[in-house]
Design a protein around this motif. Structure first.
Motif, PDB file in Angstrom:
ATOM      1  N   THR A   1     -11.819  43.194  69.021  1.00  0.00           N
ATOM      2  CA  THR A   1     -10.518  43.312  68.378  1.00  0.00           C
ATOM      3  C   THR A   1     -10.394  42.204  67.346  1.00  0.00           C
ATOM      4  N   VAL A   2      -9.967  42.579  66.130  1.00  0.00           N
ATOM      5  CA  VAL A   2      -9.732  41.591  65.076  1.00  0.00           C
ATOM      6  C   VAL A   2      -8.365  41.855  64.457  1.00  0.00           C
ATOM      7  N   TRP A   3      -7.725  40.781  64.005  1.00  0.00           N
ATOM      8  CA  TRP A   3      -6.453  40.868  63.308  1.00  0.00           C
ATOM      9  C   TRP A   3      -6.685  40.404  61.875  1.00  0.00           C
ATOM     10  N   VAL A   4      -6.417  41.282  60.913  1.00  0.00           N
ATOM     11  CA  VAL A   4      -6.814  41.086  59.526  1.00  0.00           C
ATOM     12  C   VAL A   4      -5.586  41.046  58.620  1.00  0.00           C
ATOM     13  N   GLU A   5      -5.514  40.023  57.743  1.00  0.00           N
ATOM     14  CA  GLU A   5      -4.458  39.993  56.721  1.00  0.00           C
ATOM     15  C   GLU A   5      -4.857  41.040  55.680  1.00  0.00           C
ATOM     16  N   PRO A   6      -4.018  42.062  55.437  1.00  0.00           N
ATOM     17  CA  PRO A   6      -4.466  43.216  54.652  1.00  0.00           C
ATOM     18  C   PRO A   6      -4.662  42.984  53.155  1.00  0.00           C
ATOM     19  N   GLU A   7      -3.942  42.068  52.559  1.00  0.00           N
ATOM     20  CA  GLU A   7      -4.058  41.875  51.110  1.00  0.00           C
ATOM     21  C   GLU A   7      -5.398  41.252  50.729  1.00  0.00           C
ATOM     22  N   THR A   8      -5.811  40.247  51.506  1.00  0.00           N
ATOM     23  CA  THR A   8      -7.043  39.512  51.182  1.00  0.00           C
ATOM     24  C   THR A   8      -8.231  39.903  52.056  1.00  0.00           C
ATOM     25  N   GLY A   9      -7.978  40.557  53.183  1.00  0.00           N
ATOM     26  CA  GLY A   9      -9.051  40.914  54.104  1.00  0.00           C
ATOM     27  C   GLY A   9      -9.486  39.775  55.004  1.00  0.00           C
ATOM     28  N   THR A  10      -8.731  38.677  55.023  1.00  0.00           N
ATOM     29  CA  THR A  10      -9.071  37.528  55.862  1.00  0.00           C
ATOM     30  C   THR A  10      -8.843  37.862  57.332  1.00  0.00           C
ATOM     31  N   ILE A  11      -9.847  37.617  58.171  1.00  0.00           N
ATOM     32  CA  ILE A  11      -9.685  37.801  59.615  1.00  0.00           C
ATOM     33  C   ILE A  11      -8.965  36.569  60.148  1.00  0.00           C
ATOM     34  N   VAL A  12      -7.776  36.783  60.704  1.00  0.00           N
ATOM     35  CA  VAL A  12      -6.927  35.689  61.159  1.00  0.00           C
ATOM     36  C   VAL A  12      -7.159  35.378  62.635  1.00  0.00           C
ATOM     37  N   ASP A  13      -7.507  36.391  63.427  1.00  0.00           N
ATOM     38  CA  ASP A  13      -7.701  36.191  64.860  1.00  0.00           C
ATOM     39  C   ASP A  13      -8.748  37.187  65.347  1.00  0.00           C
ATOM     40  N   GLY A  14      -9.421  36.840  66.437  1.00  0.00           N
ATOM     41  CA  GLY A  14     -10.427  37.717  67.003  1.00  0.00           C
ATOM     42  C   GLY A  14     -10.535  37.558  68.505  1.00  0.00           C
ATOM     43  N   MET A  15     -10.936  38.651  69.152  1.00  0.00           N
ATOM     44  CA  MET A  15     -11.092  38.642  70.606  1.00  0.00           C
ATOM     45  C   MET A  15     -12.161  39.678  70.958  1.00  0.00           C
ATOM     46  N   GLU A  16     -12.930  39.383  71.984  1.00  0.00           N
ATOM     47  CA  GLU A  16     -13.908  40.361  72.444  1.00  0.00           C
ATOM     48  C   GLU A  16     -14.055  40.291  73.959  1.00  0.00           C
ATOM     49  N   ASP A  17     -14.181  41.447  74.573  1.00  0.00           N
ATOM     50  CA  ASP A  17     -14.493  41.560  75.993  1.00  0.00           C
ATOM     51  C   ASP A  17     -15.964  41.933  76.079  1.00  0.00           C
TER      52      ASP A  17
END
Length: 194
Positions: free
Chosen positions: A101-117
């Motif tokens: 799971t990733v959380w992405v700022e949509p304008e720039t495409g910067t990944i702000v947060d990430g998580m993985e199981d």
């Protein structure tokens, strides 16, 4: 082809390919929702990494990586039952699967947060009826855990995304506006000189 460290500009609410480094494959990540992290609006994307035999991913020498294939006696594995003797040599391969799971700022495409199981385990690569059921059904977990970015990393990435958005606004709006005003002014000066 999939994204890994950053998405492209102008991220939409749709699926994208994301590169999984553990299994060396692109996986589709689907849009899940929208939320705000540290004042930055982000899109959440999540995807499943299919079960992959990690021993099939060669190392630099073209061989299975160390620790991805293990042959030990059945008693070492703790396998017993019909058709299995304690001294039988049993070969197991390491498999991996995950939910990313990733959380992405949509304008720039910067990944702000990430998580993985992550889930990695040993099991027999031979699932045919010729393999005794105790071996076919055996699975030993190697890793089963959730990994999430630290709060400090998330804050840094949110600040970075905010900075990138400012740079985009500067380049897309303010600089063209300033250059247009300067251009009109120069045209005016040129017209007066003639």
């Amino acid at each position: 082809q999939g994204f890994q460290y950053k998405f492209g500009f102008d991220v939409q609410k749709r699926s994208y390919l994301y590169y999984d480094t553990n299994t060396r494959q692109d996986i589709p990540v689907e849009f899940v929702g929208e939320k705000t992290i540290d004042g930055v609006t982000v899109y959440e994307f999540s995807g499943e990494v299919p079960e992959t035999d990690v021993s099939s991913l060669p190392n630099a020498q073209g061989q299975a990586a160390l620790g991805t294939i293990l042959t030990m006696p059945a008693s070492w594995w703790g396998i017993s039952g019909r058709g299995v003797e304690p001294r039988d040599q049993v070969t197991m391969h390491r498999y991996a699967t995950a939910t990313r799971t990733v959380w992405v700022e949509p304008e720039t495409g910067t990944i702000v947060d990430g998580m993985e199981d992550q889930h990695q385990y040993f099991r027999s690569p031979d699932q045919s009826d010729d393999t005794p059921a105790p071996i076919r059904d055996f699975q030993m977990d190697v890793l089963k855990a959730r990994f999430k970015w630290t709060d400090e990393t998330v804050s840094n990435q949110a600040a970075r995304a905010d900075d990138y958005m400012g740079q985009l606004r500067l380049g897309n709006f303010w600089l063209p506006l300033i250059l247009a005003v300067v251009g009109v002014g120069l045209l005016g000066v040129w017209a007066l000189m003639w």
